[in-house]
Write a protein that holds these residues in place. Structure first.
Motif, PDB file in Angstrom:
ATOM      1  N   ALA A  66      37.219  17.589 -29.837  1.00 58.45           N
ATOM      2  CA  ALA A  66      36.605  17.175 -31.102  1.00 58.45           C
ATOM      3  C   ALA A  66      36.546  15.663 -31.220  1.00 58.45           C
ATOM      4  O   ALA A  66      35.658  15.115 -31.888  1.00 58.45           O
ATOM      5  CB  ALA A  66      37.378  17.772 -32.280  1.00 58.45           C
ATOM      6  N   ARG A  67      37.499  14.968 -30.559  1.00 60.88           N
ATOM      7  CA  ARG A  67      37.486  13.502 -30.565  1.00 60.88           C
ATOM      8  C   ARG A  67      36.468  12.935 -29.583  1.00 60.88           C
ATOM      9  O   ARG A  67      36.294  11.724 -29.496  1.00 60.88           O
ATOM     10  CB  ARG A  67      38.885  12.980 -30.220  1.00 60.88           C
ATOM     11  N   ASN A  68      35.816  13.828 -28.840  1.00 57.93           N
ATOM     12  CA  ASN A  68      34.791  13.431 -27.875  1.00 57.93           C
ATOM     13  C   ASN A  68      35.346  12.520 -26.784  1.00 57.93           C
ATOM     14  O   ASN A  68      34.684  11.590 -26.324  1.00 57.93           O
ATOM     15  CB  ASN A  68      33.614  12.731 -28.586  1.00 57.93           C
ATOM     16  N   LEU A  69      36.579  12.807 -26.363  1.00 61.40           N
ATOM     17  CA  LEU A  69      37.159  12.051 -25.260  1.00 61.40           C
ATOM     18  C   LEU A  69      36.502  12.456 -23.953  1.00 61.40           C
ATOM     19  O   LEU A  69      35.949  13.547 -23.820  1.00 61.40           O
ATOM     20  CB  LEU A  69      38.666  12.306 -25.174  1.00 61.40           C
ATOM     21  N   ALA A  70      36.577  11.568 -22.974  1.00 59.57           N
ATOM     22  CA  ALA A  70      35.991  11.844 -21.667  1.00 59.57           C
ATOM     23  C   ALA A  70      36.699  13.034 -21.021  1.00 59.57           C
ATOM     24  O   ALA A  70      37.922  13.185 -21.167  1.00 59.57           O
ATOM     25  CB  ALA A  70      36.114  10.617 -20.772  1.00 59.57           C
ATOM     26  N   PRO A  71      35.971  13.887 -20.315  1.00 55.47           N
ATOM     27  CA  PRO A  71      36.592  15.049 -19.660  1.00 55.47           C
ATOM     28  C   PRO A  71      37.758  14.674 -18.759  1.00 55.47           C
ATOM     29  O   PRO A  71      38.763  15.392 -18.704  1.00 55.47           O
ATOM     30  CB  PRO A  71      35.431  15.652 -18.855  1.00 55.47           C
ATOM     31  N   LYS A  72      37.661  13.543 -18.065  1.00 57.35           N
ATOM     32  CA  LYS A  72      38.741  13.116 -17.174  1.00 57.35           C
ATOM     33  C   LYS A  72      39.998  12.780 -17.977  1.00 57.35           C
ATOM     34  O   LYS A  72      41.119  13.090 -17.555  1.00 57.35           O
ATOM     35  CB  LYS A  72      38.296  11.906 -16.355  1.00 57.35           C
ATOM     36  N   GLY A 122      30.459   3.473 -18.504  1.00 57.91           N
ATOM     37  CA  GLY A 122      31.827   3.165 -18.129  1.00 57.91           C
ATOM     38  C   GLY A 122      32.855   3.862 -18.997  1.00 57.91           C
ATOM     39  O   GLY A 122      32.556   4.846 -19.683  1.00 57.91           O
ATOM     40  N   LYS A 123      34.088   3.343 -18.975  1.00 54.47           N
ATOM     41  CA  LYS A 123      35.164   3.913 -19.778  1.00 54.47           C
ATOM     42  C   LYS A 123      34.812   3.824 -21.260  1.00 54.47           C
ATOM     43  O   LYS A 123      34.188   2.868 -21.707  1.00 54.47           O
ATOM     44  CB  LYS A 123      36.477   3.174 -19.501  1.00 54.47           C
ATOM     45  N   GLY A 124      35.266   4.837 -21.996  1.00 52.23           N
ATOM     46  CA  GLY A 124      34.924   4.873 -23.406  1.00 52.23           C
ATOM     47  C   GLY A 124      33.465   5.216 -23.632  1.00 52.23           C
ATOM     48  O   GLY A 124      32.937   5.039 -24.723  1.00 52.23           O
ATOM     49  N   ARG A 125      32.810   5.686 -22.547  1.00 53.48           N
ATOM     50  CA  ARG A 125      31.385   6.042 -22.592  1.00 53.48           C
ATOM     51  C   ARG A 125      30.517   4.879 -23.033  1.00 53.48           C
ATOM     52  O   ARG A 125      29.514   5.060 -23.738  1.00 53.48           O
ATOM     53  CB  ARG A 125      31.184   7.269 -23.484  1.00 53.48           C
TER      54      ARG A 125
END
Length: 290
Positions: free
Chosen positions: A10-16, A163-166
Protein backbone atom coordinates in the motif's frame (compact mmCIF):
# COMPACT_ATOMS: atom_id res chain seq x y z
CA UNK A 1 3.50 -11.05 8.23
CA UNK A 2 0.72 -11.08 5.64
CA UNK A 3 -0.77 -7.86 7.03
CA UNK A 4 2.61 -6.14 7.03
CA UNK A 5 3.17 -7.22 3.44
CA UNK A 6 -0.14 -5.61 2.44
CA UNK A 7 0.93 -2.43 4.24
CA UNK A 8 4.24 -2.35 2.38
CA UNK A 9 2.45 -2.75 -0.94
CA UNK A 10 0.00 0.00 0.00
CA UNK A 11 3.00 2.29 0.56
CA UNK A 12 4.00 1.56 -3.04
CA UNK A 13 7.50 0.49 -2.05
CA UNK A 14 9.74 -1.08 -4.67
CA UNK A 15 9.31 -4.86 -5.01
CA UNK A 16 12.99 -5.38 -4.16
CA UNK A 17 12.58 -3.39 -0.92
CA UNK A 18 9.50 -5.38 0.05
CA UNK A 19 11.35 -8.64 -0.63
CA UNK A 20 14.27 -7.52 1.57
CA UNK A 21 11.95 -6.56 4.43
CA UNK A 22 9.99 -9.81 4.27
CA UNK A 23 13.12 -11.95 4.11
CA UNK A 24 14.42 -10.33 7.32
CA UNK A 25 11.09 -10.76 9.08
CA UNK A 26 10.76 -14.36 7.93
CA UNK A 27 14.22 -15.20 9.23
CA UNK A 28 13.44 -13.62 12.59
CA UNK A 29 10.19 -15.59 12.79
CA UNK A 30 12.08 -18.84 12.17
CA UNK A 31 14.67 -17.87 14.79
CA UNK A 32 12.23 -16.99 17.57
CA UNK A 33 9.93 -19.92 16.78
CA UNK A 34 12.88 -22.26 17.34
CA UNK A 35 13.32 -20.54 20.72
CA UNK A 36 9.70 -21.25 21.67
CA UNK A 37 8.21 -17.84 20.82
CA UNK A 38 4.93 -17.99 18.86
CA UNK A 39 3.44 -14.50 19.14
CA UNK A 40 4.81 -11.12 18.18
CA UNK A 41 3.99 -9.78 21.66
CA UNK A 42 6.41 -12.31 23.14
CA UNK A 43 9.39 -11.07 21.13
CA UNK A 44 11.82 -9.26 23.39
CA UNK A 45 14.87 -7.16 22.79
CA UNK A 46 17.25 -10.00 23.65
CA UNK A 47 15.67 -12.20 20.95
CA UNK A 48 16.41 -9.57 18.30
CA UNK A 49 19.91 -8.92 19.60
CA UNK A 50 20.71 -12.64 19.50
CA UNK A 51 19.29 -12.92 15.98
CA UNK A 52 21.36 -9.95 14.72
CA UNK A 53 24.48 -11.33 16.42
CA UNK A 54 23.95 -14.65 14.65
CA UNK A 55 23.64 -12.80 11.33
CA UNK A 56 26.96 -11.07 11.99
CA UNK A 57 28.66 -14.37 12.81
CA UNK A 58 27.18 -16.52 10.04
CA UNK A 59 26.72 -13.96 7.26
CA UNK A 60 28.40 -10.56 7.57
CA UNK A 61 28.06 -7.26 9.40
CA UNK A 62 26.63 -5.69 6.24
CA UNK A 63 23.93 -8.36 5.95
CA UNK A 64 23.14 -8.04 9.65
CA UNK A 65 22.76 -4.28 9.22
CA UNK A 66 20.27 -4.77 6.37
CA UNK A 67 18.27 -7.23 8.48
CA UNK A 68 18.35 -4.84 11.47
CA UNK A 69 16.95 -1.91 9.50
CA UNK A 70 14.25 -4.06 7.94
CA UNK A 71 13.15 -5.25 11.40
CA UNK A 72 13.04 -1.65 12.59
CA UNK A 73 10.38 -1.06 9.94
CA UNK A 74 8.45 -4.15 11.06
CA UNK A 75 8.29 -3.24 14.73
CA UNK A 76 7.51 0.41 14.02
CA UNK A 77 4.55 -0.83 11.99
CA UNK A 78 3.50 -3.15 14.82
CA UNK A 79 3.38 -0.21 17.24
CA UNK A 80 1.58 2.03 14.73
CA UNK A 81 -1.02 -0.70 14.18
CA UNK A 82 -1.36 -1.18 17.97
CA UNK A 83 -0.25 -4.80 17.76
CA UNK A 84 2.43 -3.84 20.30
CA UNK A 85 2.46 -1.25 23.06
CA UNK A 86 6.25 -0.94 23.14
CA UNK A 87 8.78 -1.30 20.35
CA UNK A 88 11.32 -3.95 21.47
CA UNK A 89 13.92 -2.32 19.19
CA UNK A 90 13.65 1.09 20.82
CA UNK A 91 17.12 2.54 21.42
CA UNK A 92 18.79 -0.50 19.84
CA UNK A 93 21.83 0.38 17.76
CA UNK A 94 22.59 -1.27 14.42
CA UNK A 95 25.74 -3.37 14.04
CA UNK A 96 28.87 -1.48 13.04
CA UNK A 97 29.75 -2.23 9.42
CA UNK A 98 33.48 -1.84 8.66
CA UNK A 99 33.99 0.16 5.50
CA UNK A 100 35.38 -2.00 2.72
CA UNK A 101 36.18 0.16 -0.30
CA UNK A 102 35.14 -1.36 -3.62
CA UNK A 103 38.12 -1.52 -6.02
CA UNK A 104 37.91 0.36 -9.30
CA UNK A 105 39.27 -0.54 -12.72
CA UNK A 106 42.32 1.16 -14.17
CA UNK A 107 41.97 2.42 -17.74
CA UNK A 108 44.13 -0.49 -18.92
CA UNK A 109 41.81 -3.01 -17.26
CA UNK A 110 38.74 -1.24 -18.65
CA UNK A 111 40.24 -1.48 -22.14
CA UNK A 112 41.02 -5.17 -21.55
CA UNK A 113 37.40 -5.73 -20.53
CA UNK A 114 36.13 -4.08 -23.71
CA UNK A 115 38.60 -6.13 -25.75
CA UNK A 116 37.21 -9.30 -24.17
CA UNK A 117 33.76 -8.29 -25.43
CA UNK A 118 34.89 -7.45 -28.97
CA UNK A 119 33.39 -9.19 -31.99
CA UNK A 120 30.77 -8.72 -34.68
CA UNK A 121 28.08 -11.17 -33.56
CA UNK A 122 24.96 -10.46 -31.51
CA UNK A 123 26.47 -11.39 -28.13
CA UNK A 124 29.74 -9.42 -28.52
CA UNK A 125 27.82 -6.35 -29.66
CA UNK A 126 25.37 -6.67 -26.77
CA UNK A 127 28.08 -7.19 -24.17
CA UNK A 128 30.15 -4.28 -25.50
CA UNK A 129 27.11 -1.98 -25.33
CA UNK A 130 26.35 -3.09 -21.76
CA UNK A 131 29.92 -2.60 -20.51
CA UNK A 132 30.27 0.79 -22.20
CA UNK A 133 26.93 1.95 -20.80
CA UNK A 134 27.97 0.90 -17.28
CA UNK A 135 31.33 2.68 -17.52
CA UNK A 136 29.97 5.77 -19.25
CA UNK A 137 26.91 6.40 -17.07
CA UNK A 138 27.49 4.63 -13.73
CA UNK A 139 24.01 3.10 -13.85
CA UNK A 140 22.94 0.65 -11.20
CA UNK A 141 22.53 -2.94 -12.34
CA UNK A 142 18.76 -2.86 -11.80
CA UNK A 143 18.48 0.38 -13.77
CA UNK A 144 20.40 -0.97 -16.73
CA UNK A 145 18.52 -4.29 -16.72
CA UNK A 146 15.12 -2.60 -16.81
CA UNK A 147 15.93 -0.31 -19.73
CA UNK A 148 13.48 -0.45 -22.60
CA UNK A 149 14.32 0.22 -26.24
CA UNK A 150 12.22 3.40 -26.24
CA UNK A 151 14.15 4.78 -23.25
CA UNK A 152 17.41 5.08 -25.21
CA UNK A 153 17.74 8.16 -27.44
CA UNK A 154 20.65 7.88 -29.87
CA UNK A 155 19.98 11.36 -31.29
CA UNK A 156 20.51 13.13 -27.95
CA UNK A 157 22.78 10.38 -26.51
CA UNK A 158 20.77 9.86 -23.32
CA UNK A 159 18.98 7.04 -21.55
CA UNK A 160 16.07 7.51 -19.14
CA UNK A 161 16.24 5.21 -16.11
CA UNK A 162 14.08 4.74 -13.03
CA UNK A 163 16.29 4.78 -9.96
CA UNK A 164 15.80 4.22 -6.24
CA UNK A 165 12.58 5.61 -4.87
CA UNK A 166 11.21 5.22 -8.41
CA UNK A 167 12.79 8.52 -9.36
CA UNK A 168 13.45 8.90 -13.11
CA UNK A 169 16.65 10.55 -14.27
CA UNK A 170 18.57 11.19 -17.46
CA UNK A 171 21.87 9.39 -18.05
CA UNK A 172 23.94 10.97 -20.84
CA UNK A 173 26.57 8.94 -22.66
CA UNK A 174 29.34 9.60 -25.16
CA UNK A 175 29.61 9.02 -28.90
CA UNK A 176 31.47 5.70 -28.59
CA UNK A 177 28.79 4.32 -26.31
CA UNK A 178 26.16 5.59 -28.76
CA UNK A 179 27.98 3.77 -31.56
CA UNK A 180 28.10 0.55 -29.51
CA UNK A 181 24.37 0.84 -28.78
CA UNK A 182 23.61 1.49 -32.45
CA UNK A 183 25.54 -1.62 -33.49
CA UNK A 184 23.74 -3.68 -30.86
CA UNK A 185 20.30 -2.40 -31.87
CA UNK A 186 20.96 -3.36 -35.50
CA UNK A 187 21.92 -6.88 -34.38
CA UNK A 188 18.95 -6.94 -31.99
CA UNK A 189 16.52 -6.19 -34.83
CA UNK A 190 17.22 -9.69 -36.20
CA UNK A 191 16.65 -11.41 -32.83
CA UNK A 192 13.60 -13.76 -32.58
CA UNK A 193 12.24 -11.59 -29.74
CA UNK A 194 13.04 -8.20 -31.27
CA UNK A 195 9.43 -7.11 -30.69
CA UNK A 196 9.88 -7.15 -26.90
CA UNK A 197 10.19 -3.76 -25.19
CA UNK A 198 13.18 -4.86 -23.06
CA UNK A 199 16.47 -3.52 -24.43
CA UNK A 200 18.72 -6.45 -23.49
CA UNK A 201 17.87 -9.81 -25.03
CA UNK A 202 19.43 -13.18 -24.28
CA UNK A 203 21.73 -15.27 -26.43
CA UNK A 204 20.51 -18.21 -28.53
CA UNK A 205 17.07 -16.71 -29.01
CA UNK A 206 16.27 -16.30 -25.31
CA UNK A 207 14.05 -13.48 -24.10
CA UNK A 208 14.93 -10.49 -21.89
CA UNK A 209 18.02 -10.66 -19.68
CA UNK A 210 17.70 -10.50 -15.89
CA UNK A 211 19.86 -8.83 -13.24
CA UNK A 212 21.51 -12.17 -12.58
CA UNK A 213 22.10 -12.81 -16.26
CA UNK A 214 23.86 -9.48 -16.77
CA UNK A 215 25.92 -9.95 -13.59
CA UNK A 216 27.01 -13.40 -14.78
CA UNK A 217 28.00 -11.95 -18.14
CA UNK A 218 30.09 -9.26 -16.45
CA UNK A 219 31.88 -11.87 -14.30
CA UNK A 220 32.54 -14.05 -17.36
CA UNK A 221 33.93 -11.16 -19.42
CA UNK A 222 36.01 -10.12 -16.42
CA UNK A 223 37.62 -13.53 -16.18
CA UNK A 224 38.37 -13.42 -19.91
CA UNK A 225 40.06 -10.05 -19.38
CA UNK A 226 42.06 -11.33 -16.39
CA UNK A 227 39.91 -9.46 -13.82
CA UNK A 228 38.79 -11.85 -11.10
CA UNK A 229 35.70 -11.04 -9.06
CA UNK A 230 34.40 -8.35 -11.41
CA UNK A 231 30.82 -7.32 -10.70
CA UNK A 232 28.55 -4.57 -12.07
CA UNK A 233 28.84 -2.39 -8.96
CA UNK A 234 32.59 -2.16 -9.54
CA UNK A 235 31.85 -0.48 -12.88
CA UNK A 236 29.62 2.07 -11.12
CA UNK A 237 32.45 2.81 -8.67
CA UNK A 238 34.87 3.12 -11.61
CA UNK A 239 32.60 5.69 -13.25
CA UNK A 240 32.46 7.77 -10.05
CA UNK A 241 36.24 7.56 -9.53
CA UNK A 242 36.98 8.60 -13.12
CA UNK A 243 34.58 11.54 -12.85
CA UNK A 244 36.16 12.84 -9.64
CA UNK A 245 39.72 12.16 -10.85
CA UNK A 246 39.10 14.36 -13.88
CA UNK A 247 37.90 17.19 -11.65
CA UNK A 248 34.20 16.63 -12.29
CA UNK A 249 31.73 18.61 -10.19
CA UNK A 250 30.43 16.68 -7.15
CA UNK A 251 26.92 18.08 -7.50
CA UNK A 252 26.77 16.95 -11.12
CA UNK A 253 27.99 13.49 -10.11
CA UNK A 254 25.21 13.24 -7.52
CA UNK A 255 22.60 14.00 -10.17
CA UNK A 256 24.11 11.64 -12.73
CA UNK A 257 24.44 8.77 -10.26
CA UNK A 258 21.01 9.32 -8.67
CA UNK A 259 22.23 10.07 -5.14
CA UNK A 260 20.33 12.25 -2.68
CA UNK A 261 22.98 12.08 0.07
CA UNK A 262 26.46 13.57 -0.17
CA UNK A 263 27.65 10.67 1.98
CA UNK A 264 27.70 8.57 -1.17
CA UNK A 265 30.42 10.78 -2.65
CA UNK A 266 32.95 9.56 -0.10
CA UNK A 267 31.86 5.92 -0.44
CA UNK A 268 32.08 5.62 -4.22
CA UNK A 269 35.58 5.42 -5.59
CA UNK A 270 36.89 5.42 -2.02
CA UNK A 271 39.51 2.77 -2.82
CA UNK A 272 41.16 5.24 -5.23
CA UNK A 273 40.72 8.35 -3.07
CA UNK A 274 44.40 8.40 -2.04
CA UNK A 275 45.42 8.34 -5.69
CA UNK A 276 43.14 11.29 -6.45
CA UNK A 277 44.54 13.18 -3.44
CA UNK A 278 48.13 12.63 -4.64
CA UNK A 279 47.26 13.85 -8.12
CA UNK A 280 45.54 16.90 -6.66
CA UNK A 281 48.62 17.64 -4.55
CA UNK A 282 50.87 17.54 -7.63
CA UNK A 283 48.71 20.20 -9.22
CA UNK A 284 47.85 22.32 -6.20
CA UNK A 285 50.52 21.69 -3.55
CA UNK A 286 52.28 24.78 -2.19
CA UNK A 287 55.78 23.35 -1.81
CA UNK A 288 56.87 23.51 -5.47
CA UNK A 289 55.60 27.09 -5.78
CA UNK A 290 57.89 28.44 -3.04
Amino acid sequence: MASWQRSLRARNLAPKTIKTYLEAAGQLVDYVTAAGVHDVAEIERNHIEEFVAEQVETRSAATASVRFRALQQLFTWCVDEEELDVNPMAKMRPPVVPERPVPVLSEDKARALLKACSGSGFVPRRDTAIVRLFLDTGMRLSELTKLRVDEVDLDDDVAIVTGKGRRPRTCPFGSRTAQALDRYLRARSRHPHAQLPALWLGANGREAMTDNGIAQMIRKRGREAGIDGLHPHMLRHTFAHAWLAEGGNEGDLMRLAGWKSRQMLSRYGASAADQRAREAHRHHGLGDRL
